[in-house]
Enzyme design. Structure first.
Site, short mmCIF file in Angstrom:
data_model
loop_
_atom_site.label_atom_id
_atom_site.label_comp_id
_atom_site.label_asym_id
_atom_site.label_seq_id
_atom_site.Cartn_x
_atom_site.Cartn_y
_atom_site.Cartn_z
N GLU A 290 0.83 -1.22 0.00
CA GLU A 290 0.00 0.00 0.00
C GLU A 290 0.85 1.26 0.00
OE1 GLU A 290 -2.10 -0.48 3.68
OE2 GLU A 290 -3.60 -1.77 2.80
N PRO A 291 1.61 1.51 -1.06
CA PRO A 291 2.41 2.74 -1.06
C PRO A 291 1.53 3.98 -1.26
CG PRO A 291 2.59 1.62 -3.17
CD PRO A 291 1.76 0.73 -2.28
N ARG A 293 2.91 7.72 -0.06
CA ARG A 293 3.93 8.75 -0.24
C ARG A 293 4.87 8.46 -1.41
NH1 ARG A 293 5.92 11.57 4.28
NH2 ARG A 293 5.16 9.86 5.57
N CYS A 360 -0.96 33.23 11.53
CA CYS A 360 -0.69 33.85 12.84
C CYS A 360 -0.25 32.77 13.82
CB CYS A 360 -1.94 34.54 13.33
SG CYS A 360 -2.53 35.73 12.13
N GLU A 361 0.91 32.24 13.61
CA GLU A 361 1.49 31.16 14.43
C GLU A 361 2.99 31.30 14.30
OE1 GLU A 361 0.28 28.28 16.09
OE2 GLU A 361 -1.75 28.86 15.56
N TYR A 389 0.79 14.20 1.37
CA TYR A 389 0.37 14.76 2.65
C TYR A 389 0.54 16.29 2.72
CZ TYR A 389 0.62 9.80 3.73
OH TYR A 389 0.46 8.44 3.70
N1 LLP Z 1 -1.38 1.82 4.65
C1 LLP Z 1 -1.80 2.21 5.86
C2 LLP Z 1 -2.65 1.34 6.64
C3 LLP Z 1 -1.42 3.47 6.37
O1 LLP Z 1 -1.84 3.84 7.58
C4 LLP Z 1 -0.61 4.31 5.59
C5 LLP Z 1 -0.22 5.63 6.07
C6 LLP Z 1 -0.20 3.86 4.31
C7 LLP Z 1 -0.59 2.61 3.89
C8 LLP Z 1 0.66 4.68 3.40
O2 LLP Z 1 1.89 5.01 3.95
P1 LLP Z 1 2.96 5.76 3.02
O3 LLP Z 1 3.35 4.80 1.91
O4 LLP Z 1 2.30 6.98 2.48
O5 LLP Z 1 4.07 6.08 3.94
N2 LLP Z 1 0.76 12.42 7.42
C9 LLP Z 1 2.01 11.73 7.63
C10 LLP Z 1 1.95 10.30 7.15
C11 LLP Z 1 0.84 9.50 7.78
C12 LLP Z 1 0.76 8.13 7.21
C13 LLP Z 1 -0.45 7.43 7.69
N3 LLP Z 1 -0.64 6.13 7.16
C14 LLP Z 1 3.13 12.51 6.92
O6 LLP Z 1 2.84 13.53 6.33
O7 LLP Z 1 4.27 12.12 7.00
#
Ligand code: LLP
Length: 437
Positions: A290-291, A293, A360-361, A389
């Site tokens: 599940e990529p 990012r 304003c932070e 994100y």
């Molecule tokens: N699968 C599940 C169950 C997840 O909870 C997530 C991310 C992903 C896949 C995807 O992960 P990725 O490949 O995108 O790393 N807002 C934070 C990241 C939160 C990720 C939450 N879950 C940031 O900006 O770094």
């Protein structure tokens, strides 16, 4: 390594379009995706995550950046979709996405959300806990949902602690996500609850965190999940068919980040899963990743105009026309980025500055003491690798409207999300408050 940016006449060029043209046609602040780069990543994941013996699916974790246009590209490249809310599910539905290929995640799905998933015939629900399993078992008995053939996976917590910011770790022992593999009886109860209700239960899901660079963490996760599946089979006679190992593959934000190449990580996951299946004599025949990012981050940029300049005792400030409202990551996770004065690309990076947003932070700083090219008010500032994100965590704090999103490709610019207008900002507000009936 990320894509090096093209430079023409001293200005940054993305997808064949110069930043000046992007700013004059679309305004700033602006989210920009290089569509070819985005599609290349999608295609690379799908073509690399292949096995001769196992069925494989790449699910785009769409929380990283969710909109109609990106879902359409996912469908085109044969990705499945991970959604986590009615909102993401509705967007997928409206994008015409094949909902059989949607996986519905979340630790606290509401009854409304579960009913929506059943109505829309979502392919797979990833169950998080026993109460959810019980609610789902209850719902599928209702006449209107009896024809629904939803598959389920259960999210387990394998207890791998990955080296990443604590807010984005998900598999430490007290995580709110999934059920710890130490709680074997509770897992058995969930599986039994689902099976007794006639819901197809295929296997297990785990996700160890986000922005992880160590390949070994993913391999350790696979081993742990497979060993769990073996013990579970021995103790409860349940044969696992599907394993979903989640996402979390790290990306480049600055040169301190050394991501593993997509092809390499996909191949490593596949061979580890194949080897563990063989070693433990397991019967699963389908695996998922599940990529999020790693599909969208590096294909995305943010463009701002430099406004007022200020010098304090110890700092040189550059003020930009956006900030924590369009990218909360520096304030929330101390995230670092690479910046360029996109209208002065030929110059060397000699200036040390702090980039502050307009909110304003005091914490509204996109970059602290970073080095960029010489600049003036009116220059454009480009932030690299902001495709994940950023938009999806944007807010209207200080009533700043959401910035627009464009895709650029072969010299052309396309709106993917129009900027929010001031009128749209207040369209749900009432001047004369209305009595609730
Ligand atoms: N699968 C599940 C169950 C997840 O909870 C997530 C991310 C992903 C896949 C995807 O992960 P990725 O490949 O995108 O790393 N807002 C934070 C990241 C939160 C990720 C939450 N879950 C940031 O900006 O770094």
């Amino acid at each position: 390594m990320h894509n090096a940016i093209e430079i023409r006449d001293g200005q940054a060029v993305i997808g064949g379009v110069g930043v000046r043209k992007l700013a004059s046609s679309c305004g700033t602040p602006l989210y920009i995706y290089d569509q070819n780069a985005l599609e290349e990543r999608m295609a690379e994941f799908v073509s690399s995550f292949k096995s001769d013996t196992l069925q494989t699916s790449v699910l785009y974790a769409s929380k990283a950046f969710s909109c109609l246009a990106v879902y359409k590209l996912c469908q085109k490249h044969g990705l499945a979709l991970d959604v986590v809310s009615a909102g993401e599910l509705y967007t997928a539905y409206k994008a015409g996405f094949d909902l059989k290929n949607v996986y519905f995640h979340g630790n606290n799905k509401s009854r409304k959300e579960l009913e929506m998933a059943l109505k829309l015939k979502v392919g797979t629900i990833i169950v998080d806990n026993l109460m959810e399993a019980e609610l789902l078992a209850f719902l599928v008995q209702k006449p209107e949902y009896q024809s629904c053939r939803v598959n389920t996976l259960l999210r387990i917590n394998p207890g791998i602690e990955a080296h990443t910011h604590q807010y984005i770790q998900t598999a430490y022992v007290d995580s709110k996500f999934g059920i710890s593999i130490l709680k074997m009886d509770e897992i058995a109860q969930i599986v039994q609850t689902l099976s007794q209700a006639g819901i197809s239960f295929d296997g297990f899901h785990a996700h160890i965190g986000s922005q992880i660079f160590e390949q070994e963490a993913f391999l350790a996760e696979i081993t742990k999940v497979c060993e769990f599946a073996k013990t579970f089979e021995e103790q409860f006679g349940f044969v696992t068919r599907t394993l979903d190992f989640g996402g979390g593959f790290g990306v480049w934000y600055t040169d301190a980040d050394k991501p593993v190449a997509i092809e390499q990580i996909c191949k490593a996951v596949i061979s580890q899963a194949e080897a563990e299946k063989e070693r433990l004599n397991l019967a699963f025949d389908s695996i998922c990743i599940e990529p999020g990012r790693s599909i969208v981050a590096e294909a995305g940029y943010q463009l701002y105009e430099i406004g007022f300049l200020k010098e304090t005792q110890n700092r040189k400030y550059i003020f930009i026309d956006g900030g924590m409202t369009d990218n909360i990551r520096p304030a929330l996770y101390q995230a670092d980025y690479e910046f360029d004065v996109a209208t002065n690309m030929d110059a060397a990076k000699t200036e040390t500055v702090t980039i502050a947003g307009k909110c304003c932070e005091s914490g509204d700083l996109l970059g602290s003491e970073i080095t960029i090219q010489p600049y003036q008010s009116g220059d454009l500032l480009l932030v690299h690798s902001t495709g994940a994100y950023g938009y999806s965590m944007a807010s209207n704090y200080n009533k700043l409207p959401f910035a627009g999103v464009v895709f650029v490709k072969d010299g052309k610019i396309y709106w993917a999300i129009k900027p929010q207008s001031l009128n749209e900002l207040i369209e749900r507000e009432l001047l004369e408050v209305e009595e609730v009936q």
